[in-house]
Design a protein around this motif. Structure first.
Motif, short mmCIF file in Angstrom:
data_model
loop_
_atom_site.label_atom_id
_atom_site.label_comp_id
_atom_site.label_asym_id
_atom_site.label_seq_id
_atom_site.Cartn_x
_atom_site.Cartn_y
_atom_site.Cartn_z
N THR A 33 0.86 -1.18 0.00
CA THR A 33 0.00 0.00 0.00
C THR A 33 0.90 1.23 0.00
OG1 THR A 33 -1.89 -0.98 1.14
CG2 THR A 33 -1.52 1.36 1.50
N GLY A 35 0.93 5.43 0.53
CA GLY A 35 0.20 6.60 1.02
C GLY A 35 0.95 7.88 0.73
N GLY A 47 -2.46 12.54 6.72
CA GLY A 47 -2.67 11.70 5.56
C GLY A 47 -3.44 12.43 4.48
N CYS A 50 -4.40 7.30 -0.09
CA CYS A 50 -3.75 5.99 -0.05
C CYS A 50 -4.28 5.14 -1.20
CB CYS A 50 -4.05 5.27 1.26
SG CYS A 50 -3.48 6.16 2.68
N CYS A 96 5.71 10.39 0.34
CA CYS A 96 5.08 9.12 0.05
C CYS A 96 5.66 8.07 1.01
CB CYS A 96 5.25 8.70 -1.40
SG CYS A 96 6.93 8.30 -1.93
N PHE A 102 -3.73 -1.96 4.04
CA PHE A 102 -4.63 -0.92 3.53
C PHE A 102 -5.88 -0.89 4.40
CE2 PHE A 102 -6.18 2.03 0.44
CZ PHE A 102 -7.56 1.88 0.48
N CYS A 108 -5.37 5.72 5.58
CA CYS A 108 -4.13 5.17 6.14
C CYS A 108 -3.42 6.24 6.97
CB CYS A 108 -3.22 4.63 5.06
SG CYS A 108 -2.78 5.79 3.77
N MET A 113 2.65 2.70 7.98
CA MET A 113 3.70 2.75 6.97
C MET A 113 5.04 2.29 7.52
SD MET A 113 2.14 3.63 4.34
CE MET A 113 0.37 3.88 4.20
#
Length: 126
Positions: A33, A35, A47, A50, A96, A102, A108, A113
């Motif tokens: 995934t 984000g 955020g 995502c 990023c 996810f 997200c 992450m």
């Protein structure tokens, strides 16, 4: 060495557009995934959007819905963030990040992450 590198940032006027790219090296992006996050001066990182590993699921912060579009090209190990109708409030460093999970019912978050890029500055002038 696992790396994410953002590009495409810059200075744009109110109402303009930019496309950010996030390129991966050292690992297979299609297992993750991805984000996009941003941090404005004096504010916490938040955020933005995502996308799931296949690209079949996407999510957006309310503040960018209808203006930003996330997409990915796994063959190129690259994820994009198309940003339209930009506002001064979008000014921030955009990061990023890659993670294994996810979230289905929420955007997200940083805690989802595992790997992060160094960021790209986006400045929107009025």
């Amino acid at each position: 060495q696992l790396q994410l590198v953002e590009s495409g940032g810059g200075l744009v006027q109110l109402g303009g557009s930019l496309r950010l790219s996030c390129a991966a090296s050292g690992f297979a992006l299609d297992n993750y995934t991805i984000g996009w996050f941003r941090q404005a001066p004096g504010k916490e990182r938040e955020g933005v959007s995502c996308i799931s590993y296949s690209g079949g699921h996407t999510s957006y912060a309310d503040s960018v819905k209808g203006r930003f579009t996330i997409s990915r090209d796994n063959a190129k190990s690259t994820v994009y963030l198309q940003m339209n109708s930009l506002k001064p409030g979008d000014t921030a460093v955009y990061y990023c990040a890659a993670g294994r999970y996810f979230p289905v019912f929420r955007l997200c978050g940083s805690g989802d992450m595992d790997y992060w890029g160094k960021g790209a500055l986006v400045t929107v002038s009025s």
